[in-house]
Design an enzyme around this catalytic site. Structure first.
Site, PDB file in Angstrom:
ATOM      1  N   CYS A 185      13.131  17.836  -5.961  1.00  0.00           N
ATOM      2  CA  CYS A 185      14.313  17.594  -7.606  1.00  0.00           C
ATOM      3  C   CYS A 185      13.765  19.951  -7.777  1.00  0.00           C
ATOM      4  O   CYS A 185      12.649  19.922  -7.977  1.00  0.00           O
ATOM      5  CB  CYS A 185      12.877  17.088  -8.339  1.00  0.00           C
ATOM      6  SG  CYS A 185      13.496  17.277  -9.548  1.00  0.00           S
ATOM      7  N   CYS A 241      20.897  20.304  -9.311  1.00  0.00           N
ATOM      8  CA  CYS A 241      19.997  19.247  -9.162  1.00  0.00           C
ATOM      9  C   CYS A 241      20.135  18.132  -7.396  1.00  0.00           C
ATOM     10  O   CYS A 241      21.402  17.909  -7.480  1.00  0.00           O
ATOM     11  CB  CYS A 241      20.809  18.223  -9.937  1.00  0.00           C
ATOM     12  SG  CYS A 241      19.713  16.183 -10.281  1.00  0.00           S
TER      13      CYS A 241
HETATM   14  N1  DGL Z   1      16.140  17.954 -11.333  1.00  0.00           N
HETATM   15  C1  DGL Z   1      16.792  16.608 -10.644  1.00  0.00           C
HETATM   16  C2  DGL Z   1      17.253  17.002  -9.250  1.00  0.00           C
HETATM   17  O1  DGL Z   1      16.388  18.119  -8.591  1.00  0.00           O
HETATM   18  C3  DGL Z   1      16.964  15.422 -11.675  1.00  0.00           C
HETATM   19  C4  DGL Z   1      15.892  15.385 -11.756  1.00  0.00           C
HETATM   20  C5  DGL Z   1      16.159  14.043 -13.204  1.00  0.00           C
HETATM   21  O2  DGL Z   1      16.760  13.947 -14.201  1.00  0.00           O
HETATM   22  O3  DGL Z   1      15.180  13.099 -12.723  1.00  0.00           O
HETATM   23  O4  DGL Z   1      16.862  16.140  -8.836  1.00  0.00           O
END
Ligand code: DGL
Length: 279
Positions: free
Chosen positions: A194, A81
């Protein structure tokens, strides 16, 4: 502050976590590159999205999840993430100095070597783009490579993906809203900052057009994990035979469906209450 000494074993699983299903876009590369390894996935869907939450909340979640995964004896942690990496990776490394911890950050360097126009669009959460870690990377790459980054926070997009709406009208409109201005400003390369966004890459591609390059960091993250495990002599010697395990603070059926729909994988999903993983 460092926690108590942890013992790492070659046969132990690798823990991978995200705010929700986004980290599956990283897990798929880890499985391809390290097919013998046993993997534990943690989706913090009960707390998703992270992208617009206060940093302190994300740090608290990351610390709690890491502590929980360590009770499952992981030998390495992938923070799949971007938002959690920006907020919490330094703290996690300080807390668990002996644990290999791999994070994910927007692929600005690969984008800088791909661009011809010199203008790169970065799609990420508002938190990632506002983080100190990202801003430092951005100014370094912009200076070294003499490129311009257009930063586009994509509020609501991870949430749409989390809901399983990969091609709904609403998701399409959001993608158009975020991508069209970048292309209009001559961005010829788009960074998926993301881990949820690779699941709407097709939609992004349709809006951006065939000339635009798209950069995702799932594969480099898997390679970095492989390197760290190799260096520490922690790669499995015998293929794991256990089932793919996953935990969620949200709904088990949603995560099972995401595994089968997005990766064609069958995972054994268990629900953990949010308080259970509180540190
Ligand atoms: N998948 C996450 C990232 O790479 C975060 C998405 C979220 O929860 O807002 O930033």
């Amino acid at each position: 502050m460092a926690d108590s000494i942890i013992t790492l074993s070659r046969d132990a699983p690798i823990g991978i976590f995200d705010s929700g299903i986004g980290g599956l876009s990283v897990l798929r590369h880890v499985r391809t590159l390290l097919p013998d390894e046993s993997l534990l996935y943690f989706a913090d869907s009960g707390f998703a999205p992270y992208g617009e939450k206060p940093e302190a909340v994300i740090v608290e979640r990351a610390v709690s999840i890491a502590a929980f995964l360590l009770t499952q004896n992981i030998k390495a942690l992938v923070v799949a993430c971007n938002t959690a990496t920006a907020a919490a990776i330094a703290g996690l490394r300080a807390r668990y100095p002996e644990l290999p911890v791999v994070g994910v950050e927007p692929g600005l360097k690969p984008a800088a070597s791909l661009t011809r126009s010199g203008t790169i669009g970065v799609l990420a959460t508002a938190n990632t783009l506002a983080s100190e870690k990202f801003l430092k990377l951005q100014s370094q790459v912009a200076q070294d490579a003499r490129v311009t980054f257009l930063l586009q926070p994509c509020n609501g997009l991870a949430h749409q993906i989390e809901k399983g709406e990969l091609s709904s009208r609403e998701t399409q409109q959001l993608v158009e809203h975020y991508v069209t201005p970048l292309v209009a400003q001559h961005a010829d390369t788009l960074v998926l900052g993301c881990t949820h966004y690779p699941f709407v890459e097709q939609l992004i591609r349709e809006v951006a057009g065939p000339e635009v390059s798209i950069v995702d960091t799932g594969e480099p993250v898997a390679r970095q994990l492989q390197r760290l495990l190799e260096q520490r002599d922690l790669l499995r010697q015998i293929p794991a035979t256990d089932r793919l395990m996953a935990y969620t603070t949200g709904s088990s059926s949603t995560l099972s469906l995401a595994f089968s729909k997005l990766l064609r994988l069958d995972a054994l999903v268990q629900v953990v209450s949010a308080t259970h993983v509180r540190h």
